[in-house]
Design a protein around this motif. Structure first.
Motif, PDB file in Angstrom:
ATOM      1  N   GLY A   1       0.817  -1.211   0.000  1.00 33.36           N
ATOM      2  CA  GLY A   1       0.000   0.000   0.000  1.00 33.36           C
ATOM      3  C   GLY A   1       0.853   1.264   0.000  1.00 33.36           C
ATOM      4  O   GLY A   1       0.485   2.272  -0.603  1.00 33.36           O
ATOM      5  N   ALA A   2       2.019   1.187   0.666  1.00 33.43           N
ATOM      6  CA  ALA A   2       2.899   2.364   0.743  1.00 33.43           C
ATOM      7  C   ALA A   2       3.368   2.781  -0.649  1.00 33.43           C
ATOM      8  O   ALA A   2       3.585   3.965  -0.910  1.00 33.43           O
ATOM      9  CB  ALA A   2       4.104   2.067   1.640  1.00 33.43           C
TER      10      ALA A   2
ATOM     11  N   ALA B   1       2.464  12.093  -7.469  1.00 35.00           N
ATOM     12  CA  ALA B   1       1.736  12.587  -8.643  1.00 35.00           C
ATOM     13  C   ALA B   1       0.973  13.855  -8.287  1.00 35.00           C
ATOM     14  O   ALA B   1       0.987  14.847  -9.030  1.00 35.00           O
ATOM     15  CB  ALA B   1       0.796  11.513  -9.169  1.00 35.00           C
ATOM     16  N   SER B   2       0.315  13.822  -7.129  1.00 32.38           N
ATOM     17  CA  SER B   2      -0.466  14.978  -6.713  1.00 32.38           C
ATOM     18  C   SER B   2       0.432  16.198  -6.485  1.00 32.38           C
ATOM     19  O   SER B   2       0.102  17.318  -6.892  1.00 32.38           O
ATOM     20  CB  SER B   2      -1.287  14.584  -5.479  1.00 32.38           C
ATOM     21  N   ARG B   3       1.587  15.970  -5.876  1.00 36.05           N
ATOM     22  CA  ARG B   3       2.526  17.083  -5.644  1.00 36.05           C
ATOM     23  C   ARG B   3       3.086  17.636  -6.952  1.00 36.05           C
ATOM     24  O   ARG B   3       3.432  18.808  -7.038  1.00 36.05           O
ATOM     25  CB  ARG B   3       3.673  16.635  -4.747  1.00 36.05           C
ATOM     26  N   ALA B   4       3.158  16.779  -7.979  1.00 31.54           N
ATOM     27  CA  ALA B   4       3.673  17.237  -9.279  1.00 31.54           C
ATOM     28  C   ALA B   4       2.559  17.869 -10.111  1.00 31.54           C
ATOM     29  O   ALA B   4       2.766  18.252 -11.268  1.00 31.54           O
ATOM     30  CB  ALA B   4       4.301  16.061 -10.026  1.00 31.54           C
ATOM     31  N   GLY B   5       1.360  17.970  -9.510  1.00 26.28           N
ATOM     32  CA  GLY B   5       0.249  18.605 -10.214  1.00 26.28           C
ATOM     33  C   GLY B   5      -0.353  17.745 -11.316  1.00 26.28           C
ATOM     34  O   GLY B   5      -1.027  18.252 -12.217  1.00 26.28           O
ATOM     35  N   ILE B   6      -0.132  16.431 -11.241  1.00 22.01           N
ATOM     36  CA  ILE B   6      -0.650  15.519 -12.272  1.00 22.01           C
ATOM     37  C   ILE B   6      -2.078  15.091 -11.943  1.00 22.01           C
ATOM     38  O   ILE B   6      -2.411  14.862 -10.776  1.00 22.01           O
ATOM     39  CB  ILE B   6       0.294  14.298 -12.390  1.00 22.01           C
ATOM     40  N   ASP B   7      -2.913  15.031 -12.960  1.00 17.10           N
ATOM     41  CA  ASP B   7      -4.294  14.573 -12.812  1.00 17.10           C
ATOM     42  C   ASP B   7      -4.263  13.077 -12.453  1.00 17.10           C
ATOM     43  O   ASP B   7      -3.761  12.263 -13.232  1.00 17.10           O
ATOM     44  CB  ASP B   7      -5.022  14.818 -14.146  1.00 17.10           C
ATOM     45  N   LEU B   8      -4.814  12.728 -11.279  1.00 17.74           N
ATOM     46  CA  LEU B   8      -4.722  11.339 -10.811  1.00 17.74           C
ATOM     47  C   LEU B   8      -5.535  10.377 -11.673  1.00 17.74           C
ATOM     48  O   LEU B   8      -5.395   9.161 -11.552  1.00 17.74           O
ATOM     49  CB  LEU B   8      -5.141  11.241  -9.342  1.00 17.74           C
ATOM     50  N   ASP B   9      -6.377  10.911 -12.542  1.00 17.38           N
ATOM     51  CA  ASP B   9      -7.128  10.056 -13.464  1.00 17.38           C
ATOM     52  C   ASP B   9      -6.375   9.802 -14.765  1.00 17.38           C
ATOM     53  O   ASP B   9      -6.823   9.023 -15.600  1.00 17.38           O
ATOM     54  CB  ASP B   9      -8.494  10.685 -13.775  1.00 17.38           C
ATOM     55  N   ASP B  10      -5.219  10.464 -14.933  1.00 14.76           N
ATOM     56  CA  ASP B  10      -4.404  10.273 -16.139  1.00 14.76           C
ATOM     57  C   ASP B  10      -3.483   9.063 -15.920  1.00 14.76           C
ATOM     58  O   ASP B  10      -2.377   9.182 -15.377  1.00 14.76           O
ATOM     59  CB  ASP B  10      -3.593  11.549 -16.405  1.00 14.76           C
ATOM     60  N   ALA B  11      -3.947   7.889 -16.351  1.00 15.84           N
ATOM     61  CA  ALA B  11      -3.251   6.630 -16.059  1.00 15.84           C
ATOM     62  C   ALA B  11      -1.802   6.634 -16.544  1.00 15.84           C
ATOM     63  O   ALA B  11      -0.896   6.196 -15.813  1.00 15.84           O
ATOM     64  CB  ALA B  11      -4.006   5.459 -16.692  1.00 15.84           C
ATOM     65  N   GLN B  12      -1.560   7.116 -17.742  1.00 16.83           N
ATOM     66  CA  GLN B  12      -0.199   7.065 -18.292  1.00 16.83           C
ATOM     67  C   GLN B  12       0.747   8.003 -17.536  1.00 16.83           C
ATOM     68  O   GLN B  12       1.884   7.633 -17.232  1.00 16.83           O
ATOM     69  CB  GLN B  12      -0.201   7.414 -19.790  1.00 16.83           C
TER      70      GLN B  12
ATOM     71  N   LEU C   1       2.407   9.817   4.242  1.00 18.85           N
ATOM     72  CA  LEU C   1       1.964   8.577   3.600  1.00 18.85           C
ATOM     73  C   LEU C   1       0.785   7.958   4.336  1.00 18.85           C
ATOM     74  O   LEU C   1      -0.088   7.354   3.717  1.00 18.85           O
ATOM     75  CB  LEU C   1       3.104   7.549   3.539  1.00 18.85           C
ATOM     76  N   ARG C   2       0.761   8.086   5.652  1.00 18.11           N
ATOM     77  CA  ARG C   2      -0.289   7.438   6.452  1.00 18.11           C
ATOM     78  C   ARG C   2      -1.602   8.223   6.468  1.00 18.11           C
ATOM     79  O   ARG C   2      -2.628   7.699   6.903  1.00 18.11           O
ATOM     80  CB  ARG C   2       0.173   7.256   7.916  1.00 18.11           C
ATOM     81  N   ALA C   3      -1.587   9.481   6.025  1.00 18.37           N
ATOM     82  CA  ALA C   3      -2.799  10.307   6.085  1.00 18.37           C
ATOM     83  C   ALA C   3      -3.935   9.679   5.271  1.00 18.37           C
ATOM     84  O   ALA C   3      -3.692   9.059   4.238  1.00 18.37           O
ATOM     85  CB  ALA C   3      -2.486  11.706   5.554  1.00 18.37           C
TER      86      ALA C   3
ATOM     87  N   ALA D   1      -4.201   6.996  -3.138  1.00 12.14           N
ATOM     88  CA  ALA D   1      -3.648   5.679  -3.470  1.00 12.14           C
ATOM     89  C   ALA D   1      -4.708   4.840  -4.167  1.00 12.14           C
ATOM     90  O   ALA D   1      -4.463   4.218  -5.204  1.00 12.14           O
ATOM     91  CB  ALA D   1      -3.160   4.980  -2.207  1.00 12.14           C
ATOM     92  N   SER D   2      -5.917   4.853  -3.613  1.00 11.97           N
ATOM     93  CA  SER D   2      -6.984   4.036  -4.155  1.00 11.97           C
ATOM     94  C   SER D   2      -7.382   4.509  -5.555  1.00 11.97           C
ATOM     95  O   SER D   2      -7.746   3.718  -6.422  1.00 11.97           O
ATOM     96  CB  SER D   2      -8.138   4.078  -3.156  1.00 11.97           C
ATOM     97  N   GLN D   3      -7.248   5.826  -5.777  1.00 11.48           N
ATOM     98  CA  GLN D   3      -7.560   6.388  -7.105  1.00 11.48           C
ATOM     99  C   GLN D   3      -6.511   5.947  -8.146  1.00 11.48           C
ATOM    100  O   GLN D   3      -6.864   5.473  -9.226  1.00 11.48           O
ATOM    101  CB  GLN D   3      -7.582   7.917  -6.992  1.00 11.48           C
ATOM    102  N   VAL D   4      -5.224   6.057  -7.808  1.00  8.63           N
ATOM    103  CA  VAL D   4      -4.191   5.692  -8.797  1.00  8.63           C
ATOM    104  C   VAL D   4      -4.072   4.176  -8.949  1.00  8.63           C
ATOM    105  O   VAL D   4      -3.674   3.677 -10.004  1.00  8.63           O
ATOM    106  CB  VAL D   4      -2.811   6.313  -8.471  1.00  8.63           C
TER     107      VAL D   4
END
Ligand code: CDP
Ligand code: CDP
Length: 225
Positions: A36-37, A46-57, A86-88, A95-98
């Motif tokens: 899970g980690a 990904a979120s910190r890099a401003g990437i859309d978490l729905d963008d799989a590639q 990480l634990r938040a 995590a569950s989204q990506v």
């Protein structure tokens, strides 16, 4: 390598997988994989890099370049200590989204296989027994009632000085479980040959001793206590 024994522990959030994996690995002197980690770190990076978490590639590219290290119970991401981040719960949701994207799962597969080192490995997550280590010598599917799991998370937060409502926590964990179960990529479900354990009314020590007994009964892997 395929001759290194593996124990897998899969199940929903707050069922006690991580705690049980730590206990069993400690008793056996085995390595540990908190899969899970890896999904949490991918979501966070990904979120910190401003990437859309729905963008799989795009997220898969982040997973392939993950600069994540575990040392003395601390986790660093690109040199920054992210143990608490990480634990938040918010990170659990990311995590569950990506984790629903197959390219992301593919990107993390080899990294997980690399944890299989002598004398053995205890791996916890959602698909350890079904997808990553299908040849594991013991597969456990760990569950507990939603009420019990919400109480456990509540206690964990209180001990860290964070207040939260049990009802809210329960709704959050049920929503995340529903997403993990319903996705098409490695959904949360027991492997056909997994042993199910509902530990709602068990102490950690009782669950640990039961697993060690199951492991000892399985034969060629001696329990080194
Ligand atoms: O890894 P997972 O999300 O499945 O759960 P965990 O973080 O290992 O466990 C959640 C919390 O439940 C921890 O604080 C454990 O100490 C607690 N727990 C418990 O009170 N009784 C058990 N039999 C198992 C876990
Ligand atoms: O500790 P908790 O059980 O709440 O979560 P975790 O094991 O750290 O996993 C966080 C999320 O990552 C899960 O909700 C899953 O969506 C995903 N995950 C996964 O898809 N496959 C794994 N082997 C482990 C985690």
């Amino acid at each position: 390598p395929a001759d290194v024994p593996v124990i897998t522990i899969d199940g929903p959030t707050a069922s006690g997988k991580g705690t049980l994996a730590d206990e069993v690995a400690h008793e056996l002197g085995y390595w540990i994989l908190d899969s899970g980690a890896l999904y949490r770190a991918t979501g966070l990076a990904a979120s910190r890099a401003g990437i859309d978490l729905d963008d799989a590639q795009a997220v898969a590219a982040v997973a392939r370049g993950l600069d994540l290290h575990f040392r003395k119970g601390r986790a660093t991401l690109a040199g920054e200590d992210v143990t608490e981040a990480l634990r938040a719960e918010a990170t659990g949701l990311m995590a569950s989204q990506v984790a629903a994207h197959q390219p992301v799962r593919d990107a993390l597969q080899q990294l997980q296989l690399d944890f299989r080192r002598a004398p053995g490995l205890v791996a916890d997550g959602r698909d350890m027994g079904t997808a990553i280590f299908p040849d594991a010598g013991l597969k456990v599917f760990l569950t507990a009632s939603a009420a019990t799991r919400a109480e456990r998370r509540h206690k964990q937060l209180i001990s860290k000085g964070i207040s939260a409502s049990i009802e809210g926590l329960r709704a959050d964990l049920e929503a995340r479980d529903a997403r993990d179960k319903s996705r098409s990529a490695s959904p949360l479900k027991p492997a056909a040959d997994a042993l199910s354990l509902d530990n709602s009314a068990q102490t950690i020590e009782e669950s640990r001793d039961l697993l060690l007994r199951w492991w000892a009964e399985r034969g060629p892997f001696s329990v080194q206590r």
